[in-house]
Design a protein around this motif. Structure first.
Motif, mmCIF file in Angstrom:
data_model
loop_
_atom_site.group_PDB
_atom_site.id
_atom_site.type_symbol
_atom_site.label_atom_id
_atom_site.label_comp_id
_atom_site.label_asym_id
_atom_site.label_seq_id
_atom_site.Cartn_x
_atom_site.Cartn_y
_atom_site.Cartn_z
ATOM 1 N N TYR A 103 0.905 -1.322 -0.159
ATOM 2 C CA TYR A 103 -0.088 -0.006 -0.006
ATOM 3 C C TYR A 103 0.945 1.239 0.000
ATOM 4 O O TYR A 103 1.387 1.477 1.026
ATOM 5 C CB TYR A 103 -0.778 0.034 1.196
ATOM 6 N N LEU A 106 0.318 4.344 2.302
ATOM 7 C CA LEU A 106 0.190 4.098 3.814
ATOM 8 C C LEU A 106 1.386 4.140 4.490
ATOM 9 O O LEU A 106 2.537 3.701 3.871
ATOM 10 C CB LEU A 106 -0.629 2.689 4.068
ATOM 11 N N LYS A 110 1.383 -0.174 8.434
ATOM 12 C CA LYS A 110 0.174 -0.647 8.046
ATOM 13 C C LYS A 110 -0.040 -1.810 7.086
ATOM 14 O O LYS A 110 -1.003 -2.308 6.903
ATOM 15 C CB LYS A 110 -0.763 0.729 7.630
ATOM 16 N N ILE A 113 -0.795 -5.062 8.542
ATOM 17 C CA ILE A 113 -2.308 -5.082 8.887
ATOM 18 C C ILE A 113 -2.891 -6.396 8.486
ATOM 19 O O ILE A 113 -3.377 -7.370 8.972
ATOM 20 C CB ILE A 113 -3.029 -4.133 8.946
ATOM 21 N N VAL A 114 -2.595 -6.589 7.124
ATOM 22 C CA VAL A 114 -3.394 -7.654 6.299
ATOM 23 C C VAL A 114 -2.818 -9.317 6.917
ATOM 24 O O VAL A 114 -3.970 -9.959 7.256
ATOM 25 C CB VAL A 114 -3.231 -7.759 4.932
ATOM 26 N N ARG A 136 -2.558 -4.155 16.956
ATOM 27 C CA ARG A 136 -2.228 -4.808 15.680
ATOM 28 C C ARG A 136 -0.832 -3.712 15.303
ATOM 29 O O ARG A 136 0.114 -4.146 14.644
ATOM 30 C CB ARG A 136 -3.047 -4.825 14.645
ATOM 31 N N ASP A 137 -1.189 -2.625 15.393
ATOM 32 C CA ASP A 137 -0.053 -1.620 15.164
ATOM 33 C C ASP A 137 1.221 -1.928 15.961
ATOM 34 O O ASP A 137 2.251 -1.722 15.207
ATOM 35 C CB ASP A 137 -0.466 -0.090 15.416
ATOM 36 N N ASP C 204 -8.715 -1.112 10.267
ATOM 37 C CA ASP C 204 -8.014 -2.087 9.713
ATOM 38 C C ASP C 204 -8.656 -3.132 8.655
ATOM 39 O O ASP C 204 -7.976 -3.646 7.752
ATOM 40 C CB ASP C 204 -7.338 -3.087 10.847
ATOM 41 N N LEU C 207 -8.465 -2.148 5.276
ATOM 42 C CA LEU C 207 -7.193 -2.588 4.457
ATOM 43 C C LEU C 207 -7.323 -3.676 3.927
ATOM 44 O O LEU C 207 -6.625 -4.110 2.805
ATOM 45 C CB LEU C 207 -6.076 -2.384 5.525
ATOM 46 N N VAL C 208 -7.705 -4.842 4.538
ATOM 47 C CA VAL C 208 -8.177 -6.119 4.282
ATOM 48 C C VAL C 208 -8.826 -5.994 2.592
ATOM 49 O O VAL C 208 -8.431 -6.797 1.629
ATOM 50 C CB VAL C 208 -8.541 -7.139 4.991
ATOM 51 N N ARG C 210 -9.218 -3.411 0.734
ATOM 52 C CA ARG C 210 -8.559 -2.693 -0.292
ATOM 53 C C ARG C 210 -7.646 -3.966 -0.849
ATOM 54 O O ARG C 210 -7.221 -3.932 -2.029
ATOM 55 C CB ARG C 210 -7.888 -1.536 0.320
ATOM 56 N N VAL C 219 -2.852 -10.759 -0.626
ATOM 57 C CA VAL C 219 -3.841 -11.148 0.371
ATOM 58 C C VAL C 219 -3.751 -12.647 0.516
ATOM 59 O O VAL C 219 -3.724 -13.156 1.728
ATOM 60 C CB VAL C 219 -4.967 -10.530 0.277
ATOM 61 N N SER C 222 -0.780 -13.858 2.323
ATOM 62 C CA SER C 222 -1.073 -13.509 3.903
ATOM 63 C C SER C 222 -1.776 -14.228 4.597
ATOM 64 O O SER C 222 -2.273 -13.980 5.842
ATOM 65 C CB SER C 222 -1.511 -11.990 3.937
ATOM 66 N N ILE C 224 -5.005 -15.129 4.014
ATOM 67 C CA ILE C 224 -6.558 -14.657 4.222
ATOM 68 C C ILE C 224 -7.318 -15.039 3.019
ATOM 69 O O ILE C 224 -6.867 -15.142 2.089
ATOM 70 C CB ILE C 224 -6.614 -13.193 4.243
#
Lengths: 269, 288, 340
Positions: A103, A106, A110, A113-114, A136-137, C204, C207-208, C210, C219, C222, C224
């Motif tokens: 990203y 960002l 961040k 996060i995924v 999470r951060d 958050d 973000l997933v 997106r 993704v 990762s 998911i």
């Protein structure tokens, strides 16, 4: 840490990843031909081969991103052939991508996060210590620090688009680390790096390995790879043409012929 | 026997409707959702030329084909070219144009019943005990002729070869000095004319109504998706698959289900075999 | 113009507050707070005041209800297209399913309005998600085409099977206790959903979503399941549409095939394109503009469809960022002429 991992797998001889007879054709082109190999816990396996020799296809095939024509893949003794990518990842086998698309708009942290949303990360509670997941951060920033983003210099908080390639490669690795994987398949982490970035990447990979993560490294940069790898697998036209220690592979006539062209092996490296 | 004869007729009809759509998609990767509108527009223009200006049938037909070809080319050059490559925008914009044309025509007074093109040839023929009127025979003959013409055009003429080159690999074609935007305009003009020919041949079988615009669009999309978007042979075969499936459902289930067949065919194809019956691996990866 | 400004040039500055604090509000003064709050307050208070302002014009009150229903649908479309990456051209499916469910729950089971609407919203969202589930792996154009087919298919099947009242539809659905209940239910729902969804996409989880849209490979790698998230996205969008459909059924006391009609698929898309995709507020503004235009043109019959199709086309080709993005940029930038 490495000792702890060794205790967890009772039989050291049992391979972590075992690949048998992989085949894949794309519209008549044999991208993978009867590829078989094994990776033991703690190994660093290098995969090399000329352009178009099927290295990335191999990565995609193992991690479930493409469907195989035939062959079996098993991880930690369990058959994972045909599993969806996210299920494979949640068992602890993850990968990086050659082309990274973070990203960009960002902050770097961040971007983690995924993966922290995945079942595996929830279960293992982020990177440090088990138990409950912290914010999470903070977990994300911790992981970035682990992989060489200096916390004091605010690099983890910088917008990803402002980061140089070296950090972006690390960001991609950090995405894998967030999952606390057993095995990471790195698709060309060294490509596109400057000499100094490379110099710091090699010890980083060593450190990850010492912490108990098994690595498969698909590479073009042979000099760095041969310093790291415990074993090397050479591919050409989708088939495995040699496997062994770096020294054995370098001495192999077939490898010289196919990959290096002629006797100029050491000049190239 | 009846099923066989009507199945063939229905299949060729579908192929006629889909030919223009698949041509445009094949060359410029533009899903032309204004296809059905161009179909109805041709019928409307022809009717106006026939009844307002009193032109002879063939002249009116050719004139309206030329006009519709021009409309397609202009539409592409001034509007769609600007959003080339943005697939969703292309769909929405071309659909909007089609909607504007169709609903504009409806507002201008195009209603069922009043606007009727008379058949080229009256009378009917007896094929193996099934009575078929000449217009339908003509549709089949013309459909076959059009496919033959397209094949010759694509394989024998410079322009056709350029179009074929672009359909296969646009960038490679550009390096060979083929102007891709101009070719796309040509393809769009041709595609519009094909829609027009289909209209001229098929419309005398019923009256000119706005709804047929939507119907033709759905059928064309169905044929092209089942056949594998951009594949001409695929489209032809798919026309036969859907054509016969429709005739079978009509005779065993009832006319209400005819349209459902096309819609279900689209959904099933995309879900089960996204590349279409005859599509290639590469397209599969684009879709899924 | 140019003659007046000889020896000058135009300077364009982003407001400092926007530059410093994109997403993180470090607001120090009333002026800055007002700057941030003003557009939000205008929208909230404006929408809340509209039913009162239109109290003397029952016809336009109906239009406001229709605007809100379209806006719900348009927000769903925008969310699905710009945050999940699924362009659903078949908004009518959601409206139709919601309307039929609410109508059937009301007429067959005798449930009151306050029960049918939430039930139809959730159940309808579930039904639509199940219907679209097999199509979730499809990308871009192909998902768009399939989703366009579903409402057409639904109406044809209801017609062919002659169920749920066939072409007549379900009649005798209970109405709202009063026009104020109807109006404020819609306006409050709309505002809550609008700001709730905006919060969601900035969290958050957003973000997933997106990631699923922009980089599904990463993704997946990762760990998911992207199908789960796509399904979740479809469920949210479909529920919004079903909510609108359920309310529509109670407003018209009727649910019928025409609720699967093209209008419900096209106007939300047009509103999103005109208002500005990816902003969530844009679609609401688009509806506030387009629906009244379409009502004013009602005397011209189907010409109104042609008109908004042309507006849609013009925006998508010439001003694809939409009004909201344009307005936000102007609001956050100051332009002035300075000496060279």
């Amino acid at each position: 840490m490495a000792a702890a991992r060794a205790q967890m797998s009772p039989d050291q001889a049992q391979p972590l990843l075992s690949v048998r007879g992989l085949n894949k054709t794309f519209g008549g082109v044999q991208a993978l031909a009867e590829v078989s190999f094994e990776v033991r816990p703690g190994d660093i396996l290098g995969v090399i081969g000329p352009n178009g020799s099927g290295k990335t296809t191999l990565v995609n095939a193992i991690t479930g991103f493409i469907k195989l024509d035939s062959g079996r893949v098993s991880f930690q003794g369990r058959d994972i052939t045909g599993w969806a990518p996210h299920k494979i990842v949640n068992r602890g086998l993850t990968r990086t991508f050659q082309v990274m698309r973070p990203y960009f708009s960002l902050p770097a942290f961040k971007n983690l996060i995924v993966p922290l949303f995945s079942n595996r990360a929830r279960r293992t509670g982020g990177w440090r210590g088990g138990g409950r997941l912290g914010s999470r951060d903070t977990v994300a920033v911790d992981i970035l620090e682990e992989i060489g983003f200096e916390r004091e210099s605010y690099v983890p908080y910088k917008v990803a688009s402002s980061l140089p390639t070296g950090y972006l490669k690390r960001l991609e690795l950090a995405r894998c680390l967030a999952l606390r994987p057993e095995l990471i398949i790195c698709d060309e982490v060294f490509s596109g790096l400057s000499m100094s970035e490379m110099a710091s990447m090699v010890p980083l990979m060593e450190k990850l390995n010492l912490e108990g993560i098994t690595l498969i490294m698909v590479e073009h940069r042979l000099r760095e790879l041969f310093r790291l790898a415990t074993r090397v697998l050479v591919m050409n036209f989708g088939a495995k043409i040699a496997e062994g220690t770096p020294e054995e592979v370098m001495a192999d006539e077939q490898v010289k012929e196919a990959y290096f062209g002629s006797e100029e092996v050491y000049g190239y490296v | 026997m009846e099923i066989l004869v009507y199945g063939i007729i229905n299949s060729v009809t579908l192929a006629l409707m889909a030919l223009g759509f698949t041509l445009v998609y094949g060359v410029s990767r533009l899903p032309n959702f204004a296809h059905g509108a161009l179909y109805v527009l041709t019928g409307y223009i022809t009717w106006q030329l026939l009844n307002r200006l009193g032109l002879p049938y063939f002249l009116a037909g050719f004139l309206s084909l030329a006009l519709v070809g021009g409309v397609g080319a202009l539409m592409y050059h001034f509007i769609l070219e600007r959003i080339r490559g943005m697939a969703i925008s292309e769909i929405i914009a071309s659909y909007a144009i089609g909607l504007a044309i169709l609903e504009g025509l409806r507002w201008a007074g195009l209603k069922g019943g009043t606007f009727i093109l008379k058949p080229f040839i009256e009378g009917s023929l007896n094929i193996a005990g099934v009575s078929v009127d000449y217009q339908r025979v003509l549709a089949v003959v013309l459909g076959a002729a059009l496919v033959g013409f397209l094949w010759l055009f694509v394989n024998q003429t410079r322009l056709g070869l350029a179009l074929k080159g672009m359909a296969q690999d646009e960038r490679a074609a550009m390096t060979l000095g083929i102007d891709s935007d101009r070719m796309a305009v040509v393809a769009m003009a041709l595609g519009s004319i094909f829609a027009g020919v289909a209209a001229l041949v098929l419309m005398p079988l019923g009256s000119i109504i706005v709804e047929s615009g939507y119907q033709v669009l759905i059928l064309a999309v169905a044929v092209c998706i089942v056949g594998g978007l951009g594949s001409w042979t695929g489209a032809l075969l798919a026309a036969f698959v859907i054509g016969f499936a429709q005739i079978l459902t009509v005779s065993y289930l009832g006319a209400h289900w005819q349209m459902v067949v096309a819609l279900v065919a689209i959904i099933l194809t995309l879900v089960l075999r996204p590349s279409g019956l005859f599509g290639k691996q590469k397209e599969l990866e684009e879709r899924v | 113009m140019a003659r007046h400004h000889e020896g000058m040039r135009k300077e364009r500055l982003d407001r400092g507050i926007k530059v410093r604090s994109d997403g993180v509000y470090a607001v120090g003064s009333w002026r800055e707070m007002a700057f941030l709050l003003a557009p939000r307050l205008v929208l909230i208070l404006g929408l809340l005041a509209l039913p009162l302002a239109l109290a003397q014009a029952p016809y336009w009150q109906k239009v406001l209800s229709i605007i809100c229903i379209y806006a719900l649908l348009a927000i769903g479309f925008d969310f699905l297209a710009h945050f999940v990456g699924l362009v659903s051209l078949g908004g009518a499916l959601y409206i139709g399913v919601g309307a039929y469910l609410a109508a059937l729950l009301n007429t067959e089971l005798g449930l009151p309005v306050w029960a049918t609407i939430p039930l139809a919203t959730v159940l309808g969202g579930g039904v639509c998600t199940l219907l679209l589930w097999p199509c979730l792996p499809l990308r871009g154009v192909y998902f768009a085409i399939v989703s366009l087919m579903f409402p057409l298919l639904a109406s044809r099947i209801i017609e062919a099977l002659d169920v749920f009242g066939g072409t007549d539809g379900v009649i005798g659905v209970a109405g709202f206790p009063g026009v104020w209940v109807e109006q404020y239910l819609l306006v409050v729902c709309l505002l809550l959903i609008l700001f709730g969804l905006r919060r969601l996409v900035n969290e958050d989880v957003g973000l997933v979503f997106r990631g699923v849209k922009d980089n599904d490979q990463a993704v997946k790698a990762s760990g998911i399941n992207i199908t789960t998230f796509k399904a979740l996205g479809v469920f949210i969008a479909a529920s919004l549409g079903c909510l609108g459909g359920a309310i529509l059924a109670h407003i018209y006391n009727w649910a019928g095939i025409s609720q699967f009609a093209l209008d419900f698929s096209i106007i939300p898309i047009a509103a999103t394109v005109v208002g500005g995709g990816g902003t969530l507020v844009g679609p609401v503004i688009g509806c506030l503009i387009l629906v009244p235009i379409s009502e004013l043109l009602r005397d011209f019959g189907t010409l109104r469809i042609a008109v908004y199709a042309l507006i849609l086309m013009a925006f998508i080709v010439f001003k694809s960022e939409g009004l909201m993005s344009f307005g936000a940029r102007k609001y956050n930038q100051s332009e002035s002429w300075v000496e060279i």
